[in-house]
Design a protein around this motif. Structure first.
Motif: not given
Ligand SMILES: [Zn+2]
Length: 418
Positions: A279-292, A323-329, A335-339
């Protein structure tokens, strides 16, 4: 002899990326150039080519010797919540001792506590906090940053937070993309009444050009898919572009909204059923994933990365600084996306640059290195993209150029803001 503001030369491996989005990034199609140089003038890239050729051709105000290392487009952080005051380090300890977030909320903590602290802070204080966070992001290589509101709740104050983002945009070489976020329904007001008032803020934000995007936290216990659709439909009518927090805590059908609304991105997706990837592919949307964010929430669920890959959905990663995930970078997310997500180093790099830019409808301007694109470039401490995530755990951005401005080496910059 043509003049450049900045000439970055002696780049061992330059990953340029072609204009996005890139659903299946591969080394053969990533636009990798060896022994390269990049000339920047007037805030834009003017030429990319062999190092010896550009060194002979240009005179430059600033020369940056990359010493044979990796250079990439500036990072694009497509999901952040950096306008807030206060902190919740005691809740971090409570979470680790097994107290569920629902109980922290019931005690008046969590997001409602940040909202109280944010409302108490003055406008100047919020701007100062925001700028400090943006400079940390810049030092880590984030040259484009999406900035969400959402810690005011009161629609009038949400608009003030958009004005603060606008003031910050004038004080940093980063490109900021302001987003008006419907974060959580307030307590003590009927939901329909609040949503009606929020729609007024959407119309005003669009009319005054304070925001580019509207976003809704669609999830169990927050906004329903029906409420989210109503808010985003009004935002679309008002002329804003759309993104959505979807399927983070539970699946209640939020990602299905991709079938009925022109969403540029769906973010989180930890609880998305794999079959919705089509469904996302048909819509042409990007999946923004948030590992931290997955780490901060101490969540066992993972987004269905393999299904997204198979369906050809472009994947972005972002910091989800809040405020619950103070990782600014965004670099840390890369860096952690592979893991955490199983992305390859090249997928993670594309996710933090060209695909993140596509999620913000900026794929012409950012996330790639090409004549006419923004003069955004990161020289890394390592010699090739395969090292990203292999070596990690410190700020690996050796030089950052943002909008044609030399943003200094990270050590000096951090020293000046800490
Ligand atoms: Zn978020």
């Amino acid at each position: 002899m043509p003049r450049a503001d900045i000439l970055v030369y002696n780049i061992g491996e330059l990953v340029t990326f072609h204009r996005g989005p890139q659903p299946r990034p591969r080394p053969e199609t990533a636009g990798i150039i060896r022994d390269a140089a990049v000339a920047v003038r007037g805030g834009r890239v003017v030429e990319v080519g062999p190092s010896s050729l550009l060194r002979a051709r240009y005179s430059a105000a600033v020369w940056i010797n990359a010493e044979g290392r990796l250079a990439t487009p500036g990072l694009v952080d497509a999901h952040t919540h950096p306008i807030f005051a206060g902190s919740r380090e005691d809740e971090f300890e409570a979470k680790l001792s097994g107290v569920p977030y629902s109980e922290i909320l019931a005690r008046g903590g969590g997001i409602y506590r940040t909202i109280r602290a944010t409302r108490r802070a003055g406008r100047g204080e919020l701007l100062r906090l925001l700028l400090g966070r943006l400079y940390k992001m810049l030092a880590g290589g984030s040259t484009v940053v999406e900035v969400k509101t959402g810690y005011a709740l009161e629609p009038k104050i949400e608009l003030e937070h958009l004005e603060i983002a606008g003031e910050a945009a004038r004080l940093t070489p980063q490109l900021l993309v302001p987003t008006l976020l419907a974060h959580v329904p307030p307590r003590g007001e009927p939901r329909e009444a609040y949503i009606a008032r929020f729609l007024g803020a959407i119309r005003e934000a669009a009319a005054r050009r304070l925001a580019v995007y509207a976003d809704v936290f669609c999830d169990r216990g927050v906004f329903t898919p029906q409420e989210s659709a109503a808010i985003l439909s009004e935002a679309r009518r008002a002329g804003l572009r759309l993104r959505l927090h979807a399927d983070q805590l539970a699946y209640i059908g939020c990602s299905r909204l991709a079938a009925q609304l022109p969403l540029d991105s769906l973010d989180h997706l930890e609880s998305m059923p794999p079959e919705n990837a089509e469904l996302l592919a048909r819509a042409g949307a990007v999946a923004v994933l948030l590992p931290t964010s997955i780490m901060a929430m101490m969540q066992p669920e993972r987004p269905p990365v393999e299904a997204l890959r198979r369906a050809g959905v472009p994947i972005a990663v972002a910091s989800d600084y809040n405020a619950n995930n103070l990782t600014p970078l965004a670099q840390t997310a890369l860096q952690v996306a592979p893991y955490i997500l199983g992305l390859t180093p090249l997928e993670a790099l594309a996710a933090a640059t060209v695909n993140a830019a596509a999620s913000l409808h900026l794929d012409r301007l950012a996330g790639r290195v090409a004549p006419g694109a923004r003069g955004d470039l990161v020289v890394w401490e390592v010699e090739g993209y395969r090292w990203l995530g292999y070596e990690w755990g410190y700020n690996m951005a050796a030089h950052v150029v943002a909008s044609g401005v030399y943003a200094a080496s990270w050590g000096r910059l951090l020293a000046s803001v800490s």
